[in-house]
Design an enzyme around this catalytic site. Structure first.
Site, PDB file in Angstrom:
ATOM      1  N   SER A 198      41.047  -1.756  50.088  1.00  0.00           N
ATOM      2  CA  SER A 198      41.127  -3.126  49.636  1.00  0.00           C
ATOM      3  C   SER A 198      42.566  -3.584  49.424  1.00  0.00           C
ATOM      4  CB  SER A 198      40.271  -3.292  48.385  1.00  0.00           C
ATOM      5  OG  SER A 198      39.781  -4.605  48.316  1.00  0.00           O
ATOM      6  N   ASP A 310      30.296  -6.223  54.036  1.00  0.00           N
ATOM      7  CA  ASP A 310      31.275  -6.523  53.000  1.00  0.00           C
ATOM      8  C   ASP A 310      31.360  -8.038  52.818  1.00  0.00           C
ATOM      9  OD1 ASP A 310      33.455  -6.710  51.287  1.00  0.00           O
ATOM     10  OD2 ASP A 310      34.585  -5.128  52.302  1.00  0.00           O
ATOM     11  N   HIS A 341      31.550  -3.295  50.297  1.00  0.00           N
ATOM     12  CA  HIS A 341      32.935  -2.983  49.944  1.00  0.00           C
ATOM     13  C   HIS A 341      32.998  -1.565  49.379  1.00  0.00           C
ATOM     14  CE1 HIS A 341      36.931  -4.638  49.513  1.00  0.00           C
ATOM     15  NE2 HIS A 341      37.013  -4.245  48.260  1.00  0.00           N
TER      16      HIS A 341
END
Length: 632
Positions: A198, A310, A341
């Site tokens: 991320s 995601d 995610h």
């Protein structure tokens, strides 16, 4: 790339020069670290507990306009046996989260002793790779943890602060220890591989887009390649003042009190929430084709990993990055899973660690292990069903055009040149929008039943001719797979933490390498939203717009129906139009462009009715209105 050729002797190979003796390797300082290969990968021959642990602060020019150079904290762990005898490559995870929300599924944070010495590194990278001859470096992004400066939501301060550490590791730049003494990275061979999920992976993308020397490879996991594509979708705004909100959040628990209000206020004044437009603010934060960073500068190889479900860092950040890298001839590899995610360490743990291990061995140790000759792409097209291919989207995928009809059908060939209308409703939920049955607040178009399995691979688009009468309009589009099957559901991004643990390297009393196993949440659901897209429509009147949906790669079984839903519902972005105005869609200029492999000509008559979607299984739909950080 220079390849370090190692002759195999059975399942074990030893790189020269090497004198293991009683387990201690020696080599000239300019050589690669001595390694032992077992089944083609570097074996753990160095002592983790006795490894050197240290912190340096790398100096960068002033990044927050206070007139003072920044000091970027980098915590380092490296094999003691190689200190002064061999230089080692580096695996780096630069992050804003080390003292704020933590890293990984168990939200691990850095831990220091009473004297400020690092005693715990989050995640498994140190435990697993240091015994194999690597150094691991955990960098506190500017404005977070023990670094000075202010956070910048992907802007120059973020990227330049991390770039400076790569440069120091490559022999340029200045760093000091806690006593203020200058420290050289004379133990480093200058080769760095960045990894992270991320925001961490986003930093890797950004640093690669600077073209910095010494960055050999990056492994961005669920990462952003353009912050505009994280905060916006064709002018539709995710959340007001999100850049400052995220920047303030990641700076929590930092150890250096700093007034960053000027930077945060500047973000609020320049983020362009009022128009949703791509401005200079976003061009600074664009690593594909931005004003400061762009893909043409990338020299590092790139191993992308992204979850196809995601809804936080949406898939266009991976698909467009992958495409741009390919256009530049960058060495690349990609994994796409069916989860949201989620780090692959928490979905395909053993396979992921093995693949990552071989990737770093190849890219940082120059070991010819064949990973570059394997299929470049692995995709989970259905739960636990993996497909490999040399390219992505798959070469057999062809764009098929499905025309929309006033009777609610969607088909190849024949066009309908009439028009249909719906009444805008900003409060329309996604669940109500996709249900079968009459609904004045959306348009729904269905194919017949698929007679053969189809594989959608790539980025669907929808051409729309839309007329509205309000100053600012908005459309929301969803591609839906209607049909009962086992799917990975959206609850917990499809991942479930289990009670069992597995361990990935040696440990100390303060830093173990054991992590809870994670399972996939698989359940039978009535349908799945395969892709979403939005577009802002400025000005009353007629608009011809192509709405780009999220990229996907998914199998649609025989017996299912595909649906397209068009509405004004926000479904994850702010509502630009809250009125109850009428939107008219001209069907002659509207169509779904679907990248698909498989026979589509054999659609049978549709059979869906209201009861098929009236009680949706929990986890069928994501909570798109929940504010999420890209580090979660």
């Amino acid at each position: 790339m220079r390849t370090r050729m190692l002759a195999l002797a059975g399942s074990v190979a030893i790189a020269a020069p090497l004198a293991l003796g009683a387990g201690v390797a020696t080599a000239a300082p300019n050589d690669d670290p001595p390694v032992t290969l077992v089944d083609g990968t570097t074996a753990p021959i160095y002592d983790y507990a006795d490894a050197i642990r240290e912190t340096v602060w790398v100096t960068t020019p002033d990044l927050d306009d206070d007139g003072v150079d920044e000091r970027i904290a980098a915590d380092i762990i490296r094999p003691r046996e190689l200190d002064g005898t061999a230089r080692v490559p580096i695996i780096m995870d630069a992050s804003p989260y080390y003292l704020s929300s933590g890293r990984g599924n168990e939200a691990e944070r850095k831990v220091y002793d009473a004297d400020g010495n690092i005693v715990k590194f989050p995640l498994y990278y140190d435990n697993y790779f240091v015994p194999r001859g690597y150094a691991f470096v955990a960098v506190d992004m500017a404005g977070t943890a023990r670094s000075t400066g202010c956070t910048d939501e992907g802007g120059r301060s973020d990227i330049e602060s991390v770039k400076a550490v790569v440069e120091w590791l490559n022999g340029t730049g200045v760093a000091h220890d806690a006593a203020g003494d200058v420290v050289d990275a004379d133990w480093s061979n200058g080769k760095t591989g960045m990894i992270g999920k991320s925001y961490d992976g986003t930093l890797a993308n950004g640093v690669a887009a600077t073209g910095v020397d010494g960055l050999e490879t990056i492994v961005p996991i669920s990462a952003i390649s353009s912050w505009y594509d994280y905060n916006r979708w064709q002018g539709a705004v995710k959340s007001n003042n999100y850049p400052s909100s995220l920047s303030r959040s990641v700076a929590s628990n930092r150890t250096i009190a700093t007034d960053c209000s000027a930077r945060l206020n500047w973000m609020n004044a320049n983020d362009g929430d009022e128009t949703g437009a791509y401005t200079d603010f976003w061009a600074e934060r664009d690593y594909r084709e931005g004003t400061f960073y762009d893909v043409s500068k990338v020299t590092a190889s790139v191993f992308i990993m992204h979850g196809l479900q995601d809804t936080n860092v949406k898939t266009m950040n991976a698909s467009k990055w992958w495409e741009a890298l390919g256009e530049q001839g960058v060495e690349r590899k990609m994994w796409l899973t069916r989860l949201g995610h989620v780090d692959p360490f928490d979905s395909e743990r053993a396979l992921w660690v093995d693949t990552l291990h071989r990737w770093f061995d190849h890219e940082l140790m120059d070991i010819d292990n064949g990973i570059d000759r394997e299929p470049a792409v692995s995709v989970e097209t259905a739960p636990n069903r993996w497909e490999q291919s040399p390219t992505w989207p798959i070469s057999s995928a062809r764009t098929q055009t499905l025309n929309l009809h006033a009777d609610g059908t969607m088909m190849l060939g024949k066009q309908d040149r009439t028009s249909v209308s719906y009444i805008n409703s900003a409060s329309l939920s996604e669940a109500n929008a996709i249900r079968i049955g009459d609904n004045p607040n959306r348009l729904q178009f269905l194919t017949g039943t698929t007679k053969h399995e189809l594989r959608i691979s790539g980025t669907p688009t929808v051409d729309l001719e839309v007329t509205h009468t309000v100053p600012v309009g908005q459309v929301s589009v969803m591609l839906v797979d209607y049909g009962v099957m086992d799917r990975i559901i959206t609850t917990g991004d499809g991942a479930e933490t289990l009670a069992t643990e597995s361990c990935w390297g040696p440990a100390t009393s303060t830093d173990d390498a054991c992590y809870n196993e994670v399972g996939k949440r698989i359940s039978s659901t009535e349908l799945q939203v395969l892709a979403r897209g939005w577009a802002r429509l400025d000005g009353a009147g007629n608009h011809k717009v192509t709405v780009e949906l999220a990229a996907n790669d998914v199998v649609v079984p025989a017996g299912h129906q595909l649906g397209l839903v068009i509405s004004g519902s926000r479904n994850g972005v702010l509502a630009a139009d809250t009125s109850s105005s009428t939107y008219t869609v001209g069907l002659g200029g509207s169509q779904l462009n679907l990248p698909v492999s498989g026979a589509m000509a054999g659609f049978g008559p549709g059979h869906l009715n209201a009861k098929d979607t009236e009680n949706l299984t929990p986890g069928t739909l994501a909570d798109l209105n929940e504010l999420m950080w890209p580090g979660h």
